[in-house]
Design a protein around this motif. Structure first.
Motif, PDB file in Angstrom:
ATOM      1  N   LEU A 178       0.869  -1.159   0.000  1.00 21.71           N
ATOM      2  CA  LEU A 178       0.000   0.000   0.000  1.00 21.71           C
ATOM      3  C   LEU A 178       0.913   1.217   0.000  1.00 21.71           C
ATOM      4  O   LEU A 178       1.674   1.434   0.942  1.00 21.71           O
ATOM      5  N   MET A 179       0.850   2.018  -1.073  1.00 19.02           N
ATOM      6  CA  MET A 179       1.688   3.199  -1.176  1.00 19.02           C
ATOM      7  C   MET A 179       0.880   4.439  -0.768  1.00 19.02           C
ATOM      8  O   MET A 179      -0.250   4.630  -1.222  1.00 19.02           O
ATOM      9  N   PHE A 180       1.465   5.254   0.067  1.00 17.32           N
ATOM     10  CA  PHE A 180       0.874   6.525   0.468  1.00 17.32           C
ATOM     11  C   PHE A 180       1.736   7.617  -0.173  1.00 17.32           C
ATOM     12  O   PHE A 180       2.881   7.823   0.230  1.00 17.32           O
ATOM     13  N   THR A 181       1.203   8.299  -1.183  1.00 17.43           N
ATOM     14  CA  THR A 181       2.029   9.161  -2.018  1.00 17.43           C
ATOM     15  C   THR A 181       1.560  10.614  -1.995  1.00 17.43           C
ATOM     16  O   THR A 181       0.367  10.912  -1.837  1.00 17.43           O
ATOM     17  N   LYS A 182       2.520  11.507  -2.179  1.00 26.45           N
ATOM     18  CA  LYS A 182       2.263  12.934  -2.323  1.00 26.45           C
ATOM     19  C   LYS A 182       3.278  13.478  -3.321  1.00 26.45           C
ATOM     20  O   LYS A 182       4.477  13.310  -3.129  1.00 26.45           O
ATOM     21  N   SER A 183       2.795  14.138  -4.384  1.00 27.81           N
ATOM     22  CA  SER A 183       3.693  14.595  -5.444  1.00 27.81           C
ATOM     23  C   SER A 183       3.311  15.999  -5.910  1.00 27.81           C
ATOM     24  O   SER A 183       2.165  16.433  -5.763  1.00 27.81           O
ATOM     25  N   LYS A 184       4.295  16.677  -6.498  1.00 27.91           N
ATOM     26  CA  LYS A 184       4.066  18.020  -7.041  1.00 27.91           C
ATOM     27  C   LYS A 184       4.993  18.226  -8.228  1.00 27.91           C
ATOM     28  O   LYS A 184       6.183  17.914  -8.152  1.00 27.91           O
ATOM     29  N   VAL A 185       4.452  18.732  -9.320  1.00 28.56           N
ATOM     30  CA  VAL A 185       5.237  19.051 -10.510  1.00 28.56           C
ATOM     31  C   VAL A 185       4.871  20.470 -10.955  1.00 28.56           C
ATOM     32  O   VAL A 185       3.688  20.806 -11.065  1.00 28.56           O
ATOM     33  N   ASP A 186       5.871  21.300 -11.188  1.00 31.96           N
ATOM     34  CA  ASP A 186       5.667  22.662 -11.682  1.00 31.96           C
ATOM     35  C   ASP A 186       6.467  22.862 -12.962  1.00 31.96           C
ATOM     36  O   ASP A 186       7.579  22.352 -13.087  1.00 31.96           O
ATOM     37  N   TRP A 187       5.909  23.614 -13.902  1.00 31.62           N
ATOM     38  CA  TRP A 187       6.670  23.990 -15.081  1.00 31.62           C
ATOM     39  C   TRP A 187       6.614  25.504 -15.275  1.00 31.62           C
ATOM     40  O   TRP A 187       5.652  26.163 -14.909  1.00 31.62           O
ATOM     41  N   ASN A 188       7.699  26.044 -15.797  1.00 27.49           N
ATOM     42  CA  ASN A 188       7.743  27.456 -16.145  1.00 27.49           C
ATOM     43  C   ASN A 188       8.537  27.600 -17.439  1.00 27.49           C
ATOM     44  O   ASN A 188       9.352  26.745 -17.775  1.00 27.49           O
ATOM     45  N   ALA A 189       8.286  28.682 -18.141  1.00 24.19           N
ATOM     46  CA  ALA A 189       8.916  28.875 -19.437  1.00 24.19           C
ATOM     47  C   ALA A 189       9.235  30.340 -19.681  1.00 24.19           C
ATOM     48  O   ALA A 189       8.616  31.239 -19.101  1.00 24.19           O
ATOM     49  N   HIS A 190      10.224  30.556 -20.522  1.00 25.00           N
ATOM     50  CA  HIS A 190      10.549  31.893 -21.031  1.00 25.00           C
ATOM     51  C   HIS A 190      10.422  31.839 -22.546  1.00 25.00           C
ATOM     52  O   HIS A 190      11.035  30.983 -23.196  1.00 25.00           O
ATOM     53  N   ALA A 191       9.603  32.733 -23.104  1.00 29.51           N
ATOM     54  CA  ALA A 191       9.332  32.708 -24.543  1.00 29.51           C
ATOM     55  C   ALA A 191      10.020  33.873 -25.247  1.00 29.51           C
ATOM     56  O   ALA A 191       9.915  35.016 -24.812  1.00 29.51           O
ATOM     57  N   ASN A 192      10.694  33.572 -26.338  1.00 35.66           N
ATOM     58  CA  ASN A 192      11.257  34.583 -27.231  1.00 35.66           C
ATOM     59  C   ASN A 192      10.189  34.891 -28.272  1.00 35.66           C
ATOM     60  O   ASN A 192      10.105  34.265 -29.327  1.00 35.66           O
ATOM     61  N   TRP A 193       9.352  35.893 -27.980  1.00 38.72           N
ATOM     62  CA  TRP A 193       8.181  36.147 -28.818  1.00 38.72           C
ATOM     63  C   TRP A 193       8.534  36.558 -30.239  1.00 38.72           C
ATOM     64  O   TRP A 193       7.839  36.189 -31.187  1.00 38.72           O
ATOM     65  N   ALA A 194       9.575  37.370 -30.393  1.00 35.08           N
ATOM     66  CA  ALA A 194       9.935  37.805 -31.753  1.00 35.08           C
ATOM     67  C   ALA A 194      10.240  36.614 -32.638  1.00 35.08           C
ATOM     68  O   ALA A 194       9.885  36.573 -33.819  1.00 35.08           O
ATOM     69  N   ASN A 195      10.876  35.601 -32.064  1.00 36.79           N
ATOM     70  CA  ASN A 195      11.192  34.396 -32.821  1.00 36.79           C
ATOM     71  C   ASN A 195       9.956  33.521 -33.002  1.00 36.79           C
ATOM     72  O   ASN A 195       9.697  32.996 -34.091  1.00 36.79           O
ATOM     73  N   LEU A 196       9.155  33.370 -31.937  1.00 43.54           N
ATOM     74  CA  LEU A 196       7.998  32.487 -32.003  1.00 43.54           C
ATOM     75  C   LEU A 196       6.932  33.004 -32.961  1.00 43.54           C
ATOM     76  O   LEU A 196       6.331  32.237 -33.717  1.00 43.54           O
TER      77      LEU A 196
END
Length: 386
Positions: free
Chosen positions: A295-313
């Motif tokens: 029996l596994m008792f689990t707690k997890s967290k994942v975060d993502w962040n980004a920096h965009a080069n808009w002129a290129n995109l």
């Protein structure tokens, strides 16, 4: 992992590129110290403005922006969007909504997979390593494990943005890997043993891996252990059966990062897993089949962040669009993010496999199945023991 990293940065770093056929307009209202500004913009621009309203307001206040200047910034974003739509008529109109939701779903999948890789560390075929020499038993080695990772949400984000998924086009599931050093000590007075496991990897410090997966990098740290108490031990040295009860826990953290063409993306994850279980094993000469459950008792967290080069995109240099004010006041935010987390939950897992005892060398192959999340996993280990 290289393909996974490239998909990750492609999905995140371009997740707010507004591409597609023309969409309906939506009214937006921005309130800040300089006043109130209301206008209509395409749905996708409205979504990104409303999602990032606090950063826009903070920028407007910090720069003492008036309504005319704000209107110019919004017009820059609308014009760049319109020109881009005209040059890409066959693409989706909701890349931001689709990609952000899909990337958050991918974080959920990562939350699900990490605990299954944790608990397959330091699995020994013998349910209890008892006395080989009086009052002492010791073993150490390496363990490689994997758990299934559903990448369909990541592919959905890529497809929404018309990103070529390459060799992953026909693949829905990849594996999330671990490589662990472990030790186990048993046979001291009471019939129990203790196992410890540690996994550390940083690709930027391993030149061969670093050069192979550029522009991606990842690091991974996991530590934990367990205690097993013998409940049953019948038979002799070469033929016997054993049953033990187990309790343990693992903590894992890590990150995936990538930087390319002025855009960058980072994903950070943390996971804690505690577990209770039982394992039975038999030995027939050198073969040691085993079966267990947890029996596994689990707690997890994942975060993502980004920096965009808009002129290129947005490729504004080719269209002649200026987006300087849209960037300055965060109408097109250069930094954005998301994530997912799960509170403590209970997940049953069954596992089993077979070991080969070659005097001081122990080889073990194991498989597991997370019943709640329907995630298969597996591991292989090579150990030396006395």
């Amino acid at each position: 992992m290289k393909h996974l990293c490239k998909l990750l940065v492609a999905g995140i770093a371009t997740s707010i590129v507004f591409i597609g056929v023309a969409s309906a307009d939506t009214s937006i209202t921005i309130n800040w110290n300089g006043g109130t500004y209301t206008t209509t913009v395409p749905d996708e621009i409205a979504t990104i403005i409303n999602s990032n309203m606090s950063s826009i307001v903070s920028s407007l206040n910090a720069n003492n922006v008036d309504s005319t200047t704000l209107g110019d910034a919004v017009t820059e974003a609308k014009d760049a969007y319109t020109d881009f739509l005209a040059n890409n008529p066959n693409m989706t109109t909701t890349p931001y909504t689709t990609s952000v939701n899909s990337l958050n779903d991918f974080c959920e999948n990562l939350n699900d997979s990490i605990p299954d890789t944790q608990v397959l560390q330091n699995v020994w075929a013998e349910a209890w390593i008892g006395k080989f020499i009086p009052n002492f038993k010791f073993g150490f080695g390496v363990n490689a494990g994997v758990a299934a990772l559903d990448i369909r949400p990541l592919k959905s984000a890529a497809n929404a943005l018309n990103i070529d998924t390459g060799s992953l086009k026909d693949i829905d599931t990849l594996v999330f890997p671990t490589l662990t050093a472990d030790v186990r000590l048993g046979g001291i007075i009471l019939p129990f043993d203790i196992g410890l496991a540690l996994s550390v990897i940083d690709t930027e410090k391993i030149s061969a891996i670093d050069s192979a997966i550029k522009p991606c990098a990842f690091d991974y740290f996991s530590i934990g252990g367990d205690v097993r108490y013998r409940l049953v031990d019948v038979g002799g040295k070469y033929i016997h059966a054993r049953l033990s009860a187990t309790a343990g826990g693992y903590y894992t953290k890590g990150s995936v990062s990538v930087e390319d063409n002025g855009s960058s993306a980072n994903l950070d994850f943390k996971s804690t897993t505690l577990f209770l279980g039982a394992q039975g094993s038999g030995k027939f000469l050198c073969l040691v089949p085993f079966l267990g459950g947890r029996l596994m008792f689990t707690k997890s967290k994942v975060d993502w962040n980004a920096h965009a080069n808009w002129a290129n995109l947005l490729n504004t240099s080719s269209t002649g669009d200026s987006i300087s004010q849209a960037l300055q006041y965060n109408i097109l935010p250069e930094n954005f993010g998301g994530g997912a987390s799960s509170g403590w939950g209970v997940r049953p897992q069954i596992y089993g496999g077979i070991g080969i005892d070659l005097f001081i060398i122990d080889l073990t192959a194991s498989v597991g199945y997370d019943i709640a999340k329907k995630i298969p996993s597996g591991a292989m280990s090579v150990r030396f023991s006395i």
